[in-house]
Design a protein around this motif. Structure first.
Motif, short mmCIF file in Angstrom:
data_model
loop_
_atom_site.label_atom_id
_atom_site.label_comp_id
_atom_site.label_asym_id
_atom_site.label_seq_id
_atom_site.Cartn_x
_atom_site.Cartn_y
_atom_site.Cartn_z
N LEU A 1 11.97 0.21 -3.28
CA LEU A 1 11.29 -0.15 -4.53
C LEU A 1 10.60 1.07 -5.15
CD1 LEU A 1 9.81 -3.62 -3.53
CD2 LEU A 1 11.65 -3.18 -5.17
N ALA A 2 10.07 1.95 -4.30
CA ALA A 2 9.48 3.19 -4.83
C ALA A 2 10.54 4.07 -5.46
CB ALA A 2 8.76 3.93 -3.70
N ARG B 1 0.84 -1.21 0.00
CA ARG B 1 0.00 0.00 0.00
C ARG B 1 0.87 1.25 0.00
NH1 ARG B 1 -3.08 -2.99 3.96
NH2 ARG B 1 -5.07 -3.69 3.09
N LEU B 2 1.91 1.22 0.82
CA LEU B 2 2.84 2.35 0.86
C LEU B 2 3.54 2.52 -0.49
CD1 LEU B 2 4.40 4.55 2.38
CD2 LEU B 2 6.01 2.77 3.12
N PHE B 3 4.00 1.42 -1.07
CA PHE B 3 4.65 1.49 -2.38
C PHE B 3 3.70 2.06 -3.43
CE2 PHE B 3 5.08 -0.54 -6.54
CZ PHE B 3 6.36 -0.12 -6.90
N LEU C 1 2.10 9.06 -6.30
CA LEU C 1 2.55 10.44 -6.12
C LEU C 1 3.62 10.81 -7.14
CD1 LEU C 1 2.73 10.65 -2.22
CD2 LEU C 1 1.00 11.66 -3.74
N VAL C 2 4.52 9.87 -7.44
CA VAL C 2 5.54 10.11 -8.46
C VAL C 2 4.90 10.34 -9.82
CG1 VAL C 2 7.45 9.06 -9.75
CG2 VAL C 2 7.38 8.87 -7.25
N ARG D 1 11.31 -0.55 9.06
CA ARG D 1 10.44 -1.67 8.71
C ARG D 1 9.99 -1.59 7.25
NH1 ARG D 1 6.85 -0.73 12.23
NH2 ARG D 1 5.35 0.28 10.84
N GLU D 2 9.77 -0.37 6.77
CA GLU D 2 9.28 -0.18 5.40
C GLU D 2 10.38 0.18 4.42
OE1 GLU D 2 6.24 -0.99 4.91
OE2 GLU D 2 5.76 -1.14 7.04
#
Length: 216
Positions: free
Chosen positions: A86-87, A14-16, A22-23, A79-80
């Protein structure tokens, strides 16, 4: 059911997905902002360079911040870290596509003042980004092995940091903003080295536990 239980936490893929979106939004806005295509491509290239740099800094410093400034926030960053990395790779993929498009559509402008040797650091950087991305999944990590994985990712992140540092440094005469970028990456490198030194000292001064002796 509480409110916190009903809302999905922002982590993992979800974060990715959010960071990647956004990018893409920032890239689209940069392309639409300029009426001329050549300027639009230049603007989008600069925007994706900045998003890539910001995401790289987070991934690069996550472990150092968690060690030197332990808190829920820094532990969450650690943790992320994989998904920030990867982002970063996704952002730099968009950056690379824009550069190739610019070079293909406006070769006389793109190669003005540029040379093939000057493109070597960037090419090496993209090679490491590809390798780091491909080995960021459980199966490829397992296939590579723990020691080789640590060597690759340790070497790769330092190579990318050095490339960012060189890229900003040689562009400082072009704009003071590049001096800011150089200062940020140089400070990040120093902070990373300080964290490694602190970790080493902590291991050395940590008292060894005496074996437990029981009496009958």
């Amino acid at each position: 059911m509480t409110r916190s239980a009903t809302l999905p936490s922002l982590h993992g893929w979800r974060l990715f997905s959010l960071l990647s979106l956004l990018v893409l939004v920032a890239t689209a806005l940069a392309l639409l902002w300029q009426p001329q295509l050549v300027e639009a491509l230049r603007s989008a290239i600069r925007v994706t360079a900045r998003t890539s740099f910001a995401l790289f800094l987070i991934a690069f410093l996550a472990s150092s911040l968690a060690l030197l400034l332990p808190s829920p926030t820094t532990r969450a960053l650690l943790r992320e870290r994989r998904y920030f990395g990867l982002a970063f790779a996704f952002s730099h993929l968009i950056h690379g596509v824009l550069i190739l498009t610019y070079a293909k559509l406006f070769p006389e402008v793109f190669w003005n003042g540029r040379s093939v040797p000057a493109s070597i650091p960037g090419s090496v950087g993209y090679l490491f980004i590809l390798l780091l991305s491909l080995t960021s999944f459980p199966r490829t990590m397992k296939a590579l092995g723990g020691r080789a994985w640590k060597l690759l990712h340790g070497t790769g992140t330092w190579v990318l940091a050095a490339i960012f540092c060189l890229s900003f440094y040689k562009r400082i005469p072009m704009s003071p903003w590049y001096a800011l970028g150089f200062a940020l990456i140089f400070s990040a490198i120093v902070l990373k080295l300080v964290a490694k030194l602190a970790q080493r000292l902590r291991r050395e001064v940590q008292p060894t536990r005496a074996p437990l002796v029981t009496t009958r």
